[in-house]
Design an enzyme around this catalytic site. Sequence first.
Site, short mmCIF file in Angstrom:
data_model
loop_
_atom_site.label_atom_id
_atom_site.label_comp_id
_atom_site.label_asym_id
_atom_site.label_seq_id
_atom_site.Cartn_x
_atom_site.Cartn_y
_atom_site.Cartn_z
N SER A 259 0.81 -1.22 0.00
CA SER A 259 0.00 0.00 0.00
C SER A 259 0.84 1.26 0.00
O SER A 259 0.40 2.31 -0.50
CB SER A 259 -0.93 0.01 1.22
OG SER A 259 -0.18 -0.08 2.42
N GLY A 288 -1.95 -4.14 1.41
CA GLY A 288 -2.05 -5.38 2.17
C GLY A 288 -1.10 -6.47 1.74
O GLY A 288 -1.00 -7.50 2.42
N ASN A 318 3.90 -5.69 5.92
CA ASN A 318 2.70 -6.48 6.21
C ASN A 318 3.04 -7.88 6.68
O ASN A 318 2.24 -8.50 7.40
CB ASN A 318 1.79 -6.53 4.98
CG ASN A 318 1.18 -5.18 4.67
OD1 ASN A 318 0.80 -4.44 5.57
ND2 ASN A 318 1.12 -4.82 3.39
N ASP A 409 -1.16 7.96 9.97
CA ASP A 409 -1.52 6.75 10.71
C ASP A 409 -0.29 6.01 11.20
O ASP A 409 -0.38 4.86 11.63
CB ASP A 409 -2.39 5.84 9.85
CG ASP A 409 -1.65 5.32 8.61
OD1 ASP A 409 -0.52 5.79 8.33
OD2 ASP A 409 -2.21 4.47 7.90
N HIS A 412 1.49 4.92 6.74
CA HIS A 412 1.41 5.32 5.33
C HIS A 412 1.78 6.80 5.17
O HIS A 412 1.21 7.65 5.88
CB HIS A 412 0.01 5.09 4.78
CG HIS A 412 -0.43 3.66 4.84
ND1 HIS A 412 -1.12 3.14 5.92
CD2 HIS A 412 -0.27 2.64 3.95
CE1 HIS A 412 -1.37 1.85 5.68
NE2 HIS A 412 -0.86 1.53 4.51
#
Length: 436
Positions: A259, A288, A318, A409, A412
């Site tokens: 992502s 993801g 991930n 966040d 990202h």
Amino acid sequence: MSAVRKTVLAALLTTSVFSAQAQAAPDITILPAPASAWRTVVGHWETQAELSGDSVVLPAPTAEYARASTLGASTLSSGGKREAVRLDWKNLWSATLRFESRQPLDLRPYLGGTLEFDLDVADLGQGGVRAKVACGDGCERSVNLIAPARAAAGKGWQRVALPLSCFAREGADFSKVSLPFALDSTGSGRVSVANVRITREARPGLACPDYRTESVTPAMLDESWAVDWWLPRHKEKLEEKRKLIDAGTPPQIVFIGDSITQGWEKEGREVWQRHYAKLNGLALGFGGDRTENVLWRLQQGEIDGIAPNVAVLMIGTNNSGHRGENPATTAAGIKRLVDEIRQRLPQTKLLLLAIFPRGEKPDDGLRALNERVNTLIAGFADGKHVHFLNINAALLNADGTLGKDVMPDLLHPNDKGYGLWQRAMAPTLDKLLAAP
């Protein structure tokens, strides 16, 4: 049982005294049971509540995007015992139904046995579920049930059985387990669970991925929030590549990743247009993705038929975040990707980036996992075909903290973060692009 699984269990079952205890251990029954037998908790990422009565409804998360979400649970009781618990959730990134032990359990005698339960799936068209068991202090592992659970929708009660060894890893401590069972969910759905028990003997059931080889085994992403768009996006990227080739403007640079790479098409779009669009850049980032998902995409043609000057690869956060994976296993997945890219793009220079920092503070657990991966993958560079670059310092504050002005966040990048990425990478990337 596989040889790998036997090895894990053999390391945990080490003495004849313990073996005798294992034979004597009774099955652990979680449902049916009196309400007081287990602390039953329902929750999402902001709050949890104990299911102490017949039902509970939680307030929605405060984030704007989640304010229309709902989460609740209810019980079916008979004869003073809870027979079943139903979980209802809507538009939630993550929700959980946890059965916590009031006293720590020793699950070591059961590692050769089975976690089994009945599942009634009323609705799971836009959601997914995972079965979870704790594996020590701060350790919880889950098995994705999206495929069998969706297949069971509308068919009434269906038996699910998983080898307890699915939740075992080297170094895991099953001697004091406070969470013998949980259902984690995402998206929207309604499922009920009943007849939950942990047996000391193996029963036929579902297979689980071999955690030692999962990162290097090609696979499509099967998370509930991805199954509707992941394969169509792969096909769109094949078409995007074909159009560039047909127009006589094949990509001179390709970005490959998850992502964070996909974000070049959103938060990083303006930076991309200024610096990489003129190179007919191709962004192959899928939210993801773990290493095995990128491997599947590469083997299904995403970089075939082109010969870019440079391919930029960043992947692995991930693997850490979804699975808490051993850094050596993640590094093995990245090495497998390096080899795949080199095989398919033999004339292309590969710029392997360190996994970006995540979490606010330097001691964040997942950031620490990523840093251990970075230490390993730095050794993949040969200075000729494969080049390693760590720009993480450019994304962090002087004290090592990660600011929300760069990653809102803490995972990202925003537009500022993509600008920092571009500028920190530019000296190395320009040299590679200019090299013959």
